[in-house]
Design a protein around this motif. Structure first.
Motif, PDB file in Angstrom:
ATOM      1  N   LYS A 101       0.597  24.499   5.900  1.00 22.71           N
ATOM      2  CA  LYS A 101      -0.138  25.784   6.471  1.00 22.71           C
ATOM      3  C   LYS A 101      -1.301  25.120   7.324  1.00 22.71           C
ATOM      4  O   LYS A 101      -1.716  24.012   6.804  1.00 22.71           O
ATOM      5  N   PRO A 102      -1.702  25.659   8.459  1.00 19.58           N
ATOM      6  CA  PRO A 102      -2.914  25.133   9.046  1.00 19.58           C
ATOM      7  C   PRO A 102      -4.010  25.228   8.284  1.00 19.58           C
ATOM      8  O   PRO A 102      -4.376  26.180   7.286  1.00 19.58           O
ATOM      9  N   SER A 103      -5.105  24.361   8.534  1.00 19.81           N
ATOM     10  CA  SER A 103      -6.194  24.307   7.681  1.00 19.81           C
ATOM     11  C   SER A 103      -7.110  25.495   8.313  1.00 19.81           C
ATOM     12  O   SER A 103      -7.033  25.840   9.358  1.00 19.81           O
ATOM     13  N   GLU A 104      -8.160  25.758   7.412  1.00 22.75           N
ATOM     14  CA  GLU A 104      -9.028  26.653   7.834  1.00 22.75           C
ATOM     15  C   GLU A 104      -9.928  26.247   9.377  1.00 22.75           C
ATOM     16  O   GLU A 104     -10.129  27.068  10.085  1.00 22.75           O
ATOM     17  N   GLY A 105     -10.146  25.106   9.264  1.00 20.01           N
ATOM     18  CA  GLY A 105     -10.837  24.433  10.315  1.00 20.01           C
ATOM     19  C   GLY A 105      -9.912  24.599  11.503  1.00 20.01           C
ATOM     20  O   GLY A 105     -10.420  24.988  12.690  1.00 20.01           O
ATOM     21  N   PHE A 106      -8.579  24.252  11.588  1.00 24.59           N
ATOM     22  CA  PHE A 106      -7.730  24.409  12.548  1.00 24.59           C
ATOM     23  C   PHE A 106      -7.714  26.123  13.199  1.00 24.59           C
ATOM     24  O   PHE A 106      -7.995  26.228  14.243  1.00 24.59           O
ATOM     25  N   LEU A 107      -7.672  26.824  12.143  1.00 23.21           N
ATOM     26  CA  LEU A 107      -7.840  28.478  12.655  1.00 23.21           C
ATOM     27  C   LEU A 107      -9.185  28.945  13.210  1.00 23.21           C
ATOM     28  O   LEU A 107      -9.115  29.630  14.077  1.00 23.21           O
ATOM     29  N   LYS A 108     -10.092  28.236  12.719  1.00 22.63           N
ATOM     30  CA  LYS A 108     -11.552  28.436  13.348  1.00 22.63           C
ATOM     31  C   LYS A 108     -11.425  28.121  14.521  1.00 22.63           C
ATOM     32  O   LYS A 108     -12.109  28.768  15.507  1.00 22.63           O
ATOM     33  N   LEU A 109     -10.984  26.630  14.705  1.00 25.68           N
ATOM     34  CA  LEU A 109     -11.163  26.159  16.154  1.00 25.68           C
ATOM     35  C   LEU A 109     -10.128  27.182  17.038  1.00 25.68           C
ATOM     36  O   LEU A 109     -10.685  27.212  18.322  1.00 25.68           O
ATOM     37  N   MET A 110      -9.197  27.645  16.472  1.00 25.77           N
ATOM     38  CA  MET A 110      -8.278  28.438  17.380  1.00 25.77           C
ATOM     39  C   MET A 110      -9.301  29.700  17.860  1.00 25.77           C
ATOM     40  O   MET A 110      -9.147  30.119  18.991  1.00 25.77           O
ATOM     41  N   GLU A 111      -9.782  30.311  16.936  1.00 26.31           N
ATOM     42  CA  GLU A 111     -10.721  31.558  17.009  1.00 26.31           C
ATOM     43  C   GLU A 111     -11.695  31.276  18.149  1.00 26.31           C
ATOM     44  O   GLU A 111     -11.962  32.060  18.964  1.00 26.31           O
ATOM     45  N   PHE A 112     -12.332  30.047  18.125  1.00 22.98           N
ATOM     46  CA  PHE A 112     -13.385  29.840  19.058  1.00 22.98           C
ATOM     47  C   PHE A 112     -12.969  29.197  20.278  1.00 22.98           C
ATOM     48  O   PHE A 112     -13.865  28.700  21.099  1.00 22.98           O
TER      49      PHE A 112
END
Length: 148
Positions: A101-112
């Protein structure tokens, strides 16, 4: 069409960059905000000789800045920093890409809107330094999230 964003690539003063970010946010200039934010993050890796490690330091800073802003308090990626100290930058990046699963950091960077600052994007930028299965995992993750 509005004015072009200023070139902040030679600005290394954190306070000046934070002022640029605050003014850009107030004026609704996301392009200027992004330019100042990215330069602020580049400060972190400025004195690191290894280009991959320098880029990853900037990525870590970007995530910590974004999470701090979101949480309303200083937020550090302590576990990632510990792993970095223990295993090194290449192993840390590879492990992030290979996780199911993608890291929380990856998901945050996508969001931003900062996919280019993800561990996966760094792996592709420095693909010659990683095993083929790590590069393939990074490509899959980015493709899954619609990133070229």
């Amino acid at each position: 069409m509005g004015a072009k964003a200023p070139d902040l690539s030679e600005e290394w003063d954190q306070q000046k960059l934070r002022n640029w970010m605050a003014n850009a946010r107030r004026l609704g200039r996301d392009d200027v905000y992004q330019a100042a934010f990215r330069q602020l993050c580049r400060i972190e890796g400025r004195d690191i000789d290894d280009p991959l490690a320098a880029d990853f330091a900037a990525v870590m800073r970007a995530l910590e800045e974004a999470l701090s802003e979101q949480n309303g308090r200083t937020t550090r990626l302590s576990r990632t920093r510990q792993k970095l100290a223990r295993a090194g930058v290449r192993k840390t990046l590879a492990d992030l890409a290979l996780k199911p699963k993608p890291s929380e950091g990856f998901l945050k960077l996508m969001e931003f809107g900062m996919a280019d600052m993800s561990a996966e994007s760094l792996i592709l930028k420095y693909r010659q330094e990683f095993e083929p299965e790590v590069v393939a995992a990074a490509e899959r993750r980015l493709a899954e999230y619609g990133v070229d």
